[in-house]
Design an enzyme around this catalytic site. Structure first.
Site, PDB file in Angstrom:
ATOM      1  N   GLU A  44      28.497  35.699 -23.657  1.00 35.79           N
ATOM      2  CA  GLU A  44      27.356  36.645 -23.662  1.00 35.79           C
ATOM      3  C   GLU A  44      26.682  36.602 -22.274  1.00 35.79           C
ATOM      4  O   GLU A  44      26.725  35.393 -21.837  1.00 35.79           O
ATOM      5  CB  GLU A  44      26.473  36.367 -24.881  1.00 35.79           C
ATOM      6  N   CYS A  52      21.044  36.624 -17.190  1.00 37.21           N
ATOM      7  CA  CYS A  52      21.272  35.271 -18.012  1.00 37.21           C
ATOM      8  C   CYS A  52      22.574  35.351 -18.228  1.00 37.21           C
ATOM      9  O   CYS A  52      23.326  35.755 -18.857  1.00 37.21           O
ATOM     10  CB  CYS A  52      20.313  35.356 -19.349  1.00 37.21           C
ATOM     11  N   CYS A  54      28.521  25.676 -27.450  1.00 40.07           N
ATOM     12  CA  CYS A  54      27.755  24.716 -26.941  1.00 40.07           C
ATOM     13  C   CYS A  54      27.983  23.349 -27.826  1.00 40.07           C
ATOM     14  O   CYS A  54      27.948  23.162 -28.967  1.00 40.07           O
ATOM     15  CB  CYS A  54      26.268  24.871 -26.686  1.00 40.07           C
ATOM     16  N   CYS A 105      21.448  22.131 -30.675  1.00 41.12           N
ATOM     17  CA  CYS A 105      19.859  22.353 -31.152  1.00 41.12           C
ATOM     18  C   CYS A 105      19.645  23.115 -32.376  1.00 41.12           C
ATOM     19  O   CYS A 105      20.584  24.323 -32.543  1.00 41.12           O
ATOM     20  CB  CYS A 105      19.071  23.035 -29.789  1.00 41.12           C
ATOM     21  N   CYS A 158      20.263  33.610 -27.105  1.00 46.63           N
ATOM     22  CA  CYS A 158      21.574  33.001 -26.657  1.00 46.63           C
ATOM     23  C   CYS A 158      22.530  32.726 -27.596  1.00 46.63           C
ATOM     24  O   CYS A 158      22.043  32.279 -28.993  1.00 46.63           O
ATOM     25  CB  CYS A 158      21.538  31.798 -25.657  1.00 46.63           C
TER      26      CYS A 158
END
Ligand code: SAH
Ligand code: SF4
Length: 358
Positions: A92, A111, A118, A122, A346
């Site tokens: 993305e 961005c 990832c 988080c 994101c």
């Protein structure tokens, strides 16, 4: 092994590759100008190259490593692309025009993602939900920018720098892919590349050991954003459960050192989650940690993610939080949600795509 695409070369390795093919070294400069200044998507656009050379290069030296993206545009002008890598990994990137509605926009910020998925996880973030698939190459990172640049050129005409700013705030933890992130910064910044100044490039990190210091020592050190999200370690561990993430005080002191060494801007990112880290006592504790240290705090009201239980705080809680920080002398702009109707936070689009295909 398939040949290395142009976007994965720097200017000297591209010259070498062309010379090894029996071509003139100066062709490298012509090709790079097309790729990075005109955001060319194929050799057919490079009419200053002889036709037979263009045909030869199509197979011997592919221009790009990614395929045609899916495009989603939101009413405020934000454009999100889901770019397919050669192995099918969807990546993305978002282009945010500012101010919204101005034609052409004064700033055109992209961005970019640095990894497919990832590893950090988080608790509030869509990117970490499915874990890490792999690191992106420098070419795959920089093509997110040139592809967005191409859309800007097509929409607003031949603006000199179609993309004015780049933030590494998409999917992935840049410091786990630092060498390629620096390769991408080189292509964005160089005169032979996109010519974007280092003070218009920002890398965001959750803070992993050794990462900040390594980037500070590099001649291409850009602005830095530290994903803090908590005023103390207890809350930080709950929000960023990754055991290798730095503590609040380590992160703040790494940020201060980075600013002193590089002279670049350092910002703390603070995603505001209702009932978790957004109460007045959290603001007071945060103010004590950061005030007087030359750091700015970006407040980001949470952008809700499908399947996650977190909520954004009410507008008055955000305002009160900002008031407390400001009273302590800490600048703290609140980042408005942009493009949320196209799932601009994101990792959200990738997650939907993967949910649809698996
Ligand atoms: N992994 C790096 C860079 C990418 S994340 C990092 O965490 O810094 C970039 C920013 O997007 C981080 O500050 C992150 O906290 C924020 N973010 C992620 N998901 C979000 C969401 N759903 N709403 C608001 N901000 C989000
Ligand atoms: Fe990874 Fe950043 Fe998302 Fe955390 S916020 S899971 S570090 S992309």
């Amino acid at each position: 092994m398939p040949p290395t695409p142009v976007t994965d070369h720097d200017s000297s390795s591209l010259r070498d590759a062309l010379v090894a093919m029996g071509e003139k070294a100066f062709r490298a400069g012509q090709i790079l100008r097309h790729v990075y200044r005109r955001c060319a998507l194929s050799y057919d656009e490079m009419t200053d190259l002889p036709a037979e050379l263009r045909e030869r290069l199509k197979t011997a030296l592919p221009l790009l490593s990614t395929g045609r993206p899916e495009e989603k545009k939101s009413k405020d002008g934000t454009v999100k692309l889901l770019v397919p890598c050669a192995d099918g990994q969807p990546v993305e990137c978002v282009m945010i025009p500012e101010p919204p509605g101005k034609v052409p926009p004064e700033r055109r910020t992209v961005c970019v993602s640095t990894q497919a998925g990832c590893p950090v996880g988080c608790v509030f973030c869509a990117s970490g939900l499915a874990g890490l698939a792999r690191n992106l190459t420098a070419g795959e990172i920089v093509e997110q920018v040139t592809r967005q640049g191409r859309l800007v050129r097509d929409r607003f005409g031949g603006i000199d720098h179609p993309i004015s700013n780049v933030v590494f705030m998409g999917m992935g933890e840049p410091f786990y892919n630092l060498e390629r992130v620096i390769g991408a910064i080189e292509r964005l910044n160089a005169d032979w590349g996109m010519g974007i100044g280092l003070n218009r490039i920002t890398v965001s990190t959750v803070g992993v050991e050794g990462g900040v210091g390594k980037l500070a020592a590099h001649p291409l050190a850009p602005n830095l954003a530290l994903s803090l999200h908590a005023p103390n370690d207890e809350i930080r561990r709950a929000v960023v459960p990754f055991t290798k993430a730095l503590t609040v005080s380590q992160l703040v002191s790494e940020g201060v050192k980075y600013r002193e060494k590089t002279g670049k801007e350092v910002t703390c990112e603070y995603v505001m989650l209702a009932d978790v880290n957004s109460r007045p006592e959290h603001a007071r504790e945060l103010a004590k940690r950061v005030s007087g240290r030359g750091l700015k705090v970006n407040l980001i009201p949470y952008n809700e993610v499908e399947g996650l239980a977190y909520k954004a705080p009410a507008a008055r809680e955000v305002a009160e939080f900002a008031r407390i920080l400001e009273a302590a002398g800490v600048p703290c702009p609140v980042r408005r949600a942009r493009g949320d109707r196209i799932a601009a936070a994101c990792g959200q689009l990738r997650l939907r795509k993967m949910g649809a295909t698996t």
